[in-house]
Design a protein around this motif. Structure first.
Motif, PDB file in Angstrom:
ATOM      1  N   ILE A   9      32.361  22.410 -17.940  1.00 13.68           N
ATOM      2  CA  ILE A   9      30.973  22.774 -18.264  1.00 13.68           C
ATOM      3  C   ILE A   9      30.749  22.388 -19.731  1.00 13.68           C
ATOM      4  CG2 ILE A   9      29.321  24.662 -18.534  1.00 13.68           C
ATOM      5  CD1 ILE A   9      30.859  26.105 -16.276  1.00 13.68           C
ATOM      6  N   VAL A  10      29.747  21.570 -19.955  1.00 14.66           N
ATOM      7  CA  VAL A  10      29.411  21.179 -21.321  1.00 14.66           C
ATOM      8  C   VAL A  10      28.172  21.972 -21.729  1.00 14.66           C
ATOM      9  CG1 VAL A  10      28.651  19.283 -22.811  1.00 14.66           C
ATOM     10  CG2 VAL A  10      30.356  18.855 -21.032  1.00 14.66           C
ATOM     11  N   VAL A  11      28.267  22.703 -22.823  1.00 12.70           N
ATOM     12  CA  VAL A  11      27.117  23.486 -23.296  1.00 12.70           C
ATOM     13  C   VAL A  11      26.422  22.683 -24.395  1.00 12.70           C
ATOM     14  CG1 VAL A  11      26.327  25.683 -24.258  1.00 12.70           C
ATOM     15  CG2 VAL A  11      28.320  25.624 -22.729  1.00 12.70           C
ATOM     16  N   GLY A  12      25.201  22.214 -24.096  1.00 13.10           N
ATOM     17  CA  GLY A  12      24.430  21.433 -25.062  1.00 13.10           C
ATOM     18  C   GLY A  12      24.329  19.975 -24.648  1.00 13.10           C
ATOM     19  N   ALA A  13      23.095  19.474 -24.513  1.00 12.50           N
ATOM     20  CA  ALA A  13      22.875  18.070 -24.145  1.00 12.50           C
ATOM     21  C   ALA A  13      22.385  17.274 -25.345  1.00 12.50           C
ATOM     22  CB  ALA A  13      21.888  17.975 -22.989  1.00 12.50           C
ATOM     23  N   GLY A  14      23.028  17.498 -26.503  1.00  8.36           N
ATOM     24  CA  GLY A  14      22.772  16.659 -27.677  1.00  8.36           C
ATOM     25  C   GLY A  14      23.714  15.461 -27.615  1.00  8.36           C
ATOM     26  N   VAL A 217      30.499  31.148 -17.124  1.00  3.00           N
ATOM     27  CA  VAL A 217      29.452  30.982 -18.144  1.00  3.00           C
ATOM     28  C   VAL A 217      28.177  31.663 -17.671  1.00  3.00           C
ATOM     29  CG1 VAL A 217      28.086  29.285 -19.421  1.00  3.00           C
ATOM     30  CG2 VAL A 217      30.474  28.798 -18.869  1.00  3.00           C
ATOM     31  N   HIS A 218      27.633  32.555 -18.512  1.00  6.50           N
ATOM     32  CA  HIS A 218      26.404  33.281 -18.169  1.00  6.50           C
ATOM     33  C   HIS A 218      25.235  32.707 -18.948  1.00  6.50           C
ATOM     34  CE1 HIS A 218      28.552  36.766 -16.287  1.00  6.50           C
ATOM     35  NE2 HIS A 218      29.531  36.312 -17.077  1.00  6.50           N
ATOM     36  N   CYS A 219      24.150  32.401 -18.235  1.00 11.03           N
ATOM     37  CA  CYS A 219      22.947  31.898 -18.908  1.00 11.03           C
ATOM     38  C   CYS A 219      21.923  33.026 -19.042  1.00 11.03           C
ATOM     39  CB  CYS A 219      22.329  30.758 -18.116  1.00 11.03           C
ATOM     40  SG  CYS A 219      23.305  29.267 -18.167  1.00 11.03           S
ATOM     41  N   ALA A 220      21.033  32.869 -20.025  1.00 12.99           N
ATOM     42  CA  ALA A 220      19.994  33.882 -20.248  1.00 12.99           C
ATOM     43  C   ALA A 220      19.048  33.978 -19.052  1.00 12.99           C
ATOM     44  CB  ALA A 220      19.217  33.538 -21.519  1.00 12.99           C
ATOM     45  N   ASN A 221      18.948  32.907 -18.253  1.00 16.49           N
ATOM     46  CA  ASN A 221      18.064  32.947 -17.076  1.00 16.49           C
ATOM     47  C   ASN A 221      18.721  33.582 -15.859  1.00 16.49           C
ATOM     48  OD1 ASN A 221      19.858  31.008 -16.191  1.00 16.49           O
ATOM     49  ND2 ASN A 221      18.425  29.293 -16.353  1.00 16.49           N
ATOM     50  N   TYR A 225      27.860  29.930 -14.011  1.00 17.26           N
ATOM     51  CA  TYR A 225      28.580  28.707 -13.651  1.00 17.26           C
ATOM     52  C   TYR A 225      30.060  28.917 -13.963  1.00 17.26           C
ATOM     53  CZ  TYR A 225      23.886  26.732 -13.767  1.00 17.26           C
ATOM     54  OH  TYR A 225      22.554  26.499 -13.541  1.00 17.26           O
ATOM     55  N   ALA A 226      30.931  28.455 -13.054  1.00 13.08           N
ATOM     56  CA  ALA A 226      32.369  28.574 -13.302  1.00 13.08           C
ATOM     57  C   ALA A 226      32.957  27.185 -13.542  1.00 13.08           C
ATOM     58  CB  ALA A 226      33.047  29.220 -12.106  1.00 13.08           C
ATOM     59  N   GLY A 227      33.946  27.123 -14.444  1.00 11.24           N
ATOM     60  CA  GLY A 227      34.581  25.828 -14.721  1.00 11.24           C
ATOM     61  C   GLY A 227      36.003  26.021 -15.216  1.00 11.24           C
ATOM     62  N   ASP A 228      36.818  24.954 -15.074  1.00 11.51           N
ATOM     63  CA  ASP A 228      38.184  25.028 -15.613  1.00 11.51           C
ATOM     64  C   ASP A 228      38.135  25.075 -17.131  1.00 11.51           C
ATOM     65  OD1 ASP A 228      39.197  24.876 -13.094  1.00 11.51           O
ATOM     66  OD2 ASP A 228      39.449  22.695 -13.128  1.00 11.51           O
TER      67      ASP A 228
END
Ligand SMILES: Cc1cc2nc3c(=O)[nH]c(=O)nc-3n(C[C@H](O)[C@H](O)[C@H](O)COP(=O)(O)OP(=O)(O)OC[C@H]3O[C@@H](n4cnc5c(N)ncnc54)[C@H](O)[C@@H]3O)c2cc1C
Length: 428
Positions: A9-14, A217-221, A225-228
């Motif tokens: 899981i990548v956090v941030g699409a910059g 991973v918990h999102c504010a919405n 999402y689960a990831g290794d």
């Protein structure tokens, strides 16, 4: 509903997140990208063509120096660079003169920098070697450069990092991307999707939990999402707002030793290039204009088709303007220009076609502009990038250990390095 599962899981699409995601997708990993905004790019923020007549840059604008990762990506994407040229002018005491930056390698300054063995802050360095009134111009020039270019606080910024940046290298060429940085982001996002990575916009991450050897991973919405593994590419000030597993939080505390500065960028599109004749001087070649005004730095687009001036307030100087909303910032910018050119702000306003002011310190998903080195930054970066099989990794411009941290190149290179570290670890 079952929690979606990914390898990464990548956090941030910059720039860093997209670069890492593409590399991991190419290596066959199942990648999910979670992005808080309704767009990709992060601190790359090209405005719509309708506003300024071209994709004006609200965030990153220039490609600095060699930037090998950026150049390779541009070639792949079929994007070209437009060199930036023109003259730096100074506006001082009601007059314009060509800016002559002090030769930082010269004489006493060069010697004092060369002799420096242990890092100190820029403020300490100046105090130690150039405290007298005879050095006031030199001090002013160095502080202006540290604050204006690196968005850094001289009381925190590393002198060794600046020595590295300023000396022992060719003058750094600057260029802009034809079509803007947004075109590079559009290419990278399309590449990620081609590698089957899924990008979820409007998905601000608020917490990460370690559960059964995986990360949740918990999102504010409300989505989970689960990831290794999770790669966090959020800007450093935002990192502090995400709830992390205890051990990860302890390790990431080292990020406090990396400086992070703010920037206010003001873009003004006029009907005419009225500034080309300033107080009897021919300023047709104007590129940068430096002054001690409230908005001290301005630059042009070096193009007759783009009558746009960009104002820049960086580092500690942004604090005094923090209470101003967008309209007041635009007014402040116009007032600075009017004062320098001896014109009335009202007349300048009549010539105005479009205006934007972006205070990056107020952006909830950036909380500032970019990082800079303090005397403890290199050590902090080593701690933060040590992967030791960790499930949560940190990436992004602030983690780049090369010379140009705080740039798009730094973000792309860092994203690539993080992806390659994971791929290499999984091959063992
Ligand atoms: C005004 C300005 C001018 C600049 N000028 C230049 C320049 O001319 N040249 C240059 O090379 N560099 C410049 N930079 C720096 C450059 O833009 C950055 O170094 C680079 O874009 C950073 O990329 P990144 O991927 O590390 O971080 P970011 O671009 O910040 O990407 C991180 C992403 O994470 C997202 N995010 C944040 N919080 C969360 C969350 N909780 N959950 C999910 N997602 C989240 C953000 O929305 C963002 O999209 C400038 C920056 C600014 C602000």
């Amino acid at each position: 509903m079952d929690t979606p599962q990914s390898d990464i899981i990548v956090v941030g699409a910059g720039a860093a997140g997209l670069m890492a995601a593409r590399e991991l997708g190419r290596a066959g990993k199942k990648v999910t990208i979670l992005e808080a905004r309704d767009r990709c790019g992060g601190r790359i923020y090209s405005l719509s063509t309708e506003e300024f007549g071209y994709p004006a840059e609200g965030g990153a604008e220039f490609v600095h120096g060699e930037a090998p990762v950026t150049h390779a990506l541009l070639r792949e994407a079929g994007l070209s660079l437009v060199p930036v040229h023109g003259t730096r002018w100074n506006a001082e005491h009601g007059a314009f003169s060509r800016d002559e930056a002090p030769d930082l390698g010269a004489d006493r300054l060069g010697q004092a920098l060369a002799d420096l063995k242990t890092d100190v802050t820029v403020a300490d360095f100046l105090e130690r070697h150039f405290a007298g009134p005879e050095h006031s111009r030199l001090r002013h020039s160095i502080v202006r450069r540290v604050e204006g270019y690196d968005a850094a606080d001289p009381a925190l910024a590393s002198t060794l990092a600046l020595r590295d940046e300023w000396m022992n290298r060719e003058p750094s060429p600057q260029a802009r991307i034809a079509g803007g940085y947004g075109a590079l982001i559009a290419y990278l996002a399309a590449e990620c999707r081609r590698q089957a990575a899924v990008i979820h916009l409007n998905s601000a991450v608020r917490a990460i939990e370690a559960a059964d050897g995986r990360a949740l991973v918990h999102c504010a919405n409300g989505e989970k999402y689960a990831g290794d593994r999770v790669i966090l590419t959020v800007p450093l000030p935002v990192l502090q707002e995400i709830v992390l597993p205890h051990a990860v939080g302890e390790k990431f505390a080292a990020a406090a030793n990396i400086g992070f500065g703010s920037v206010i960028k003001i873009l003004l599109r006029f009907k005419t290039q009225w500034w080309t004749s300033g107080k009897g001087r021919n300023l047709a070649d104007l590129l940068f204009l430096l002054s001690d005004q409230t908005v001290p730095v301005w630059w042009t687009q070096c193009s007759t088709e783009r009558p746009v001036l960009t104002g820049w307030v960086a580092g500690p100087n942004t604090t005094g303007l923090a209470h101003l909303d967008e309209n007041k910032l635009i007014e402040t910018g116009l007032a600075s220009l009017a004062d320098m050119f001896g014109l009335s702000p009202k007349n300048l306003t009549l010539d105005l076609v479009a205006a934007r002011a972006i205070n990056w310190g107020h952006d909830p998903f950036a909380r500032g502009a970019y990082s800079y080195a303090t005397p403890r930054t290199r050590e902090a970066q080593s701690v933060l990038t040590s992967s030791d099989g960790a499930a949560v990794l940190l990436s992004g411009e602030a983690l780049y250990r090369g010379r140009d941290m705080g740039t798009v190149e730094a973000a792309l290179a860092s994203g690539l390095e993080t992806a390659r570290t994971i791929i290499a670890a999984d091959q063992i």
